[in-house]
Design an enzyme around this catalytic site. Structure first.
Site, PDB file in Angstrom:
ATOM      1  N   ASP A  54       0.824  -1.203   0.000  1.00  0.00           N
ATOM      2  CA  ASP A  54       0.000   0.000   0.000  1.00  0.00           C
ATOM      3  C   ASP A  54       0.859   1.255   0.000  1.00  0.00           C
ATOM      4  O   ASP A  54       0.485   2.280  -0.571  1.00  0.00           O
ATOM      5  CB  ASP A  54      -0.921   0.003   1.218  1.00  0.00           C
ATOM      6  CG  ASP A  54      -2.105  -0.939   1.055  1.00  0.00           C
ATOM      7  OD1 ASP A  54      -2.337  -1.409  -0.067  1.00  0.00           O
ATOM      8  OD2 ASP A  54      -2.794  -1.197   2.061  1.00  0.00           O
ATOM      9  N   GLY A  55       2.045   1.183   0.623  1.00  0.00           N
ATOM     10  CA  GLY A  55       2.952   2.331   0.615  1.00  0.00           C
ATOM     11  C   GLY A  55       3.412   2.679  -0.789  1.00  0.00           C
ATOM     12  O   GLY A  55       3.570   3.857  -1.123  1.00  0.00           O
ATOM     13  N   ASN A  93      -4.752   8.499   2.520  1.00  0.00           N
ATOM     14  CA  ASN A  93      -5.022   7.750   3.751  1.00  0.00           C
ATOM     15  C   ASN A  93      -5.421   8.674   4.900  1.00  0.00           C
ATOM     16  O   ASN A  93      -6.556   8.654   5.342  1.00  0.00           O
ATOM     17  CB  ASN A  93      -3.792   6.932   4.161  1.00  0.00           C
ATOM     18  CG  ASN A  93      -3.912   5.476   3.768  1.00  0.00           C
ATOM     19  OD1 ASN A  93      -4.844   5.076   3.084  1.00  0.00           O
ATOM     20  ND2 ASN A  93      -2.949   4.683   4.198  1.00  0.00           N
ATOM     21  N   GLU A  94      -4.446   9.456   5.372  1.00  0.00           N
ATOM     22  CA  GLU A  94      -4.723  10.315   6.512  1.00  0.00           C
ATOM     23  C   GLU A  94      -3.719  11.445   6.611  1.00  0.00           C
ATOM     24  O   GLU A  94      -2.667  11.424   5.967  1.00  0.00           O
ATOM     25  CB  GLU A  94      -4.722   9.521   7.827  1.00  0.00           C
ATOM     26  CG  GLU A  94      -3.355   9.136   8.348  1.00  0.00           C
ATOM     27  CD  GLU A  94      -2.813   7.846   7.803  1.00  0.00           C
ATOM     28  OE1 GLU A  94      -1.615   7.849   7.419  1.00  0.00           O
ATOM     29  OE2 GLU A  94      -3.537   6.838   7.738  1.00  0.00           O
ATOM     30  N   ARG A 139      -6.592  18.936  23.980  1.00  0.00           N
ATOM     31  CA  ARG A 139      -5.282  18.752  24.603  1.00  0.00           C
ATOM     32  C   ARG A 139      -4.930  17.278  24.508  1.00  0.00           C
ATOM     33  O   ARG A 139      -5.712  16.423  24.944  1.00  0.00           O
ATOM     34  CB  ARG A 139      -5.281  19.209  26.061  1.00  0.00           C
ATOM     35  CG  ARG A 139      -5.404  20.709  26.257  1.00  0.00           C
ATOM     36  CD  ARG A 139      -5.507  21.051  27.738  1.00  0.00           C
ATOM     37  NE  ARG A 139      -5.476  22.497  27.964  1.00  0.00           N
ATOM     38  CZ  ARG A 139      -6.549  23.281  27.898  1.00  0.00           C
ATOM     39  NH1 ARG A 139      -7.734  22.757  27.585  1.00  0.00           N
ATOM     40  NH2 ARG A 139      -6.434  24.578  28.123  1.00  0.00           N
ATOM     41  N   ASP A 182      -1.867  14.266  22.475  1.00  0.00           N
ATOM     42  CA  ASP A 182      -0.692  14.038  21.628  1.00  0.00           C
ATOM     43  C   ASP A 182      -0.878  14.582  20.218  1.00  0.00           C
ATOM     44  O   ASP A 182       0.084  14.959  19.557  1.00  0.00           O
ATOM     45  CB  ASP A 182      -0.368  12.543  21.559  1.00  0.00           C
ATOM     46  CG  ASP A 182       0.288  12.034  22.831  1.00  0.00           C
ATOM     47  OD1 ASP A 182       0.503  12.845  23.755  1.00  0.00           O
ATOM     48  OD2 ASP A 182       0.576  10.833  22.902  1.00  0.00           O
ATOM     49  N   ALA A 198      -4.526  10.189  21.959  1.00  0.00           N
ATOM     50  CA  ALA A 198      -4.215  10.296  23.388  1.00  0.00           C
ATOM     51  C   ALA A 198      -4.643  11.643  23.969  1.00  0.00           C
ATOM     52  O   ALA A 198      -3.820  12.422  24.461  1.00  0.00           O
ATOM     53  CB  ALA A 198      -2.720  10.056  23.624  1.00  0.00           C
TER      54      ALA A 198
END
Length: 269
Positions: free
Chosen positions: A45-46, A122-123, A149, A151, A186
């Protein structure tokens, strides 16, 4: 038909590429690295992500198809032993075009520097340079929604919802839906600080604007490319007007891809 083949670069992928190009000889297929009508990705996929960004300037004219030389991938319909059959199908020239949504990303700066434009299959993620807590205001359709707030934040396409987004606990979205998904990385949630704590799915007519509260350097990751941005005012995410076009020679339903990648153990049910 004009074509190009993009290889992962390992021995197996290069060998398949060479075999496919040999089969293309003495046919009406024309190798064209600048303006191909179809791009064959040989690798993972990369590799297809790299091919997509290489030809992102002509998405309306180029269709993609993948041969996966590792495990089954979400963007690859064909396995190595089927490459000869794929070439026969391409030479015949009969295929359906399947379109998947993309993310349009605009990074705005506080100085006079022009905004930078990006596109993702993808993202796209947003974090601080030193991996300290990202504090940013999240607005939806021009209305303040929350102060985040944590990561970082991940914005994914429906097809990309099976990648990093899934690892973050996001929903899997069928690529027929023109939408983007905002998922927290997170987040901090306690009696003082609070976020919604759930992924948000935004339709094509909505947009998300993320504004850092302080002036720390922002790191964006767009598919496989990470970039450092200084003096960021805000970053806007929305469903792109462009779409990626896949050449589909046989049915390969999205939910079957999900099943084969995450549930199947390789045996018949």
């Amino acid at each position: 038909m004009r074509y190009n083949i993009v290889s992962k670069g390992d021995h197996k992928s290069n060998s398949i590429k060479e075999n496919m190009e040999t089969q293309m000889q003495n046919t009406e297929m024309i190798k064209d690295t600048e303006t191909p009508e179809i791009v064959i990705s040989v690798g993972g996929d990369g590799t297809l992500l790299e091919a997509f960004h290489k030809y992102s300037y002509r998405l309306a004219e180029t269709a993609f198809v993948g041969v996966h030389t590792g495990h089954l991938g979400f963007y690859a319909d064909w396995l190595p032993h089927e490459s000869d059959k794929l070439i026969e199908e391409i030479i015949d020239g009969e295929y359906d075009v399947i379109k998947y949504p993309l993310i349009d990303i605009t990074v705005n700066y506080n100085d006079e520097k022009n905004p930078s434009q990006h596109i993702a299959l993808n993202e796209a993620t947003m974090k601080t340079e030193d991996n300290t807590t990202l504090v940013a205001d999240v607005s939806l359709r021009g209305k303040h929604f929350e102060r985040f707030r944590g990561d970082g934040l991940c914005i994914s396409t429906p097809s990309g919802s099976t990648a990093y987004n899934k690892a973050l606990g996001g929903a899997l979205i069928h690529p027929s839906l023109r939408a983007i998904q905002l998922t927290e990385i997170a987040s901090i949630n306690n009696r003082v600080f609070r976020t919604v704590g759930s992924p948000l799915v935004l339709p094509a007519h909505h947009y998300c604007l993320i504004t850092p509260v302080d002036q720390r350097t922002i790191m964006t990751s767009i598919d496989h490319v990470t970039t450092k941005h200084h003096n960021v005012k805000s970053i806007e995410y929305k469903v792109a007007k462009e779409e990626i076009r896949f050449a589909r020679f046989r049915p390969f339903p999205f939910w079957k891809r999900v099943h084969d990648s995450f549930i199947s153990d390789g045996r018949d049910d």
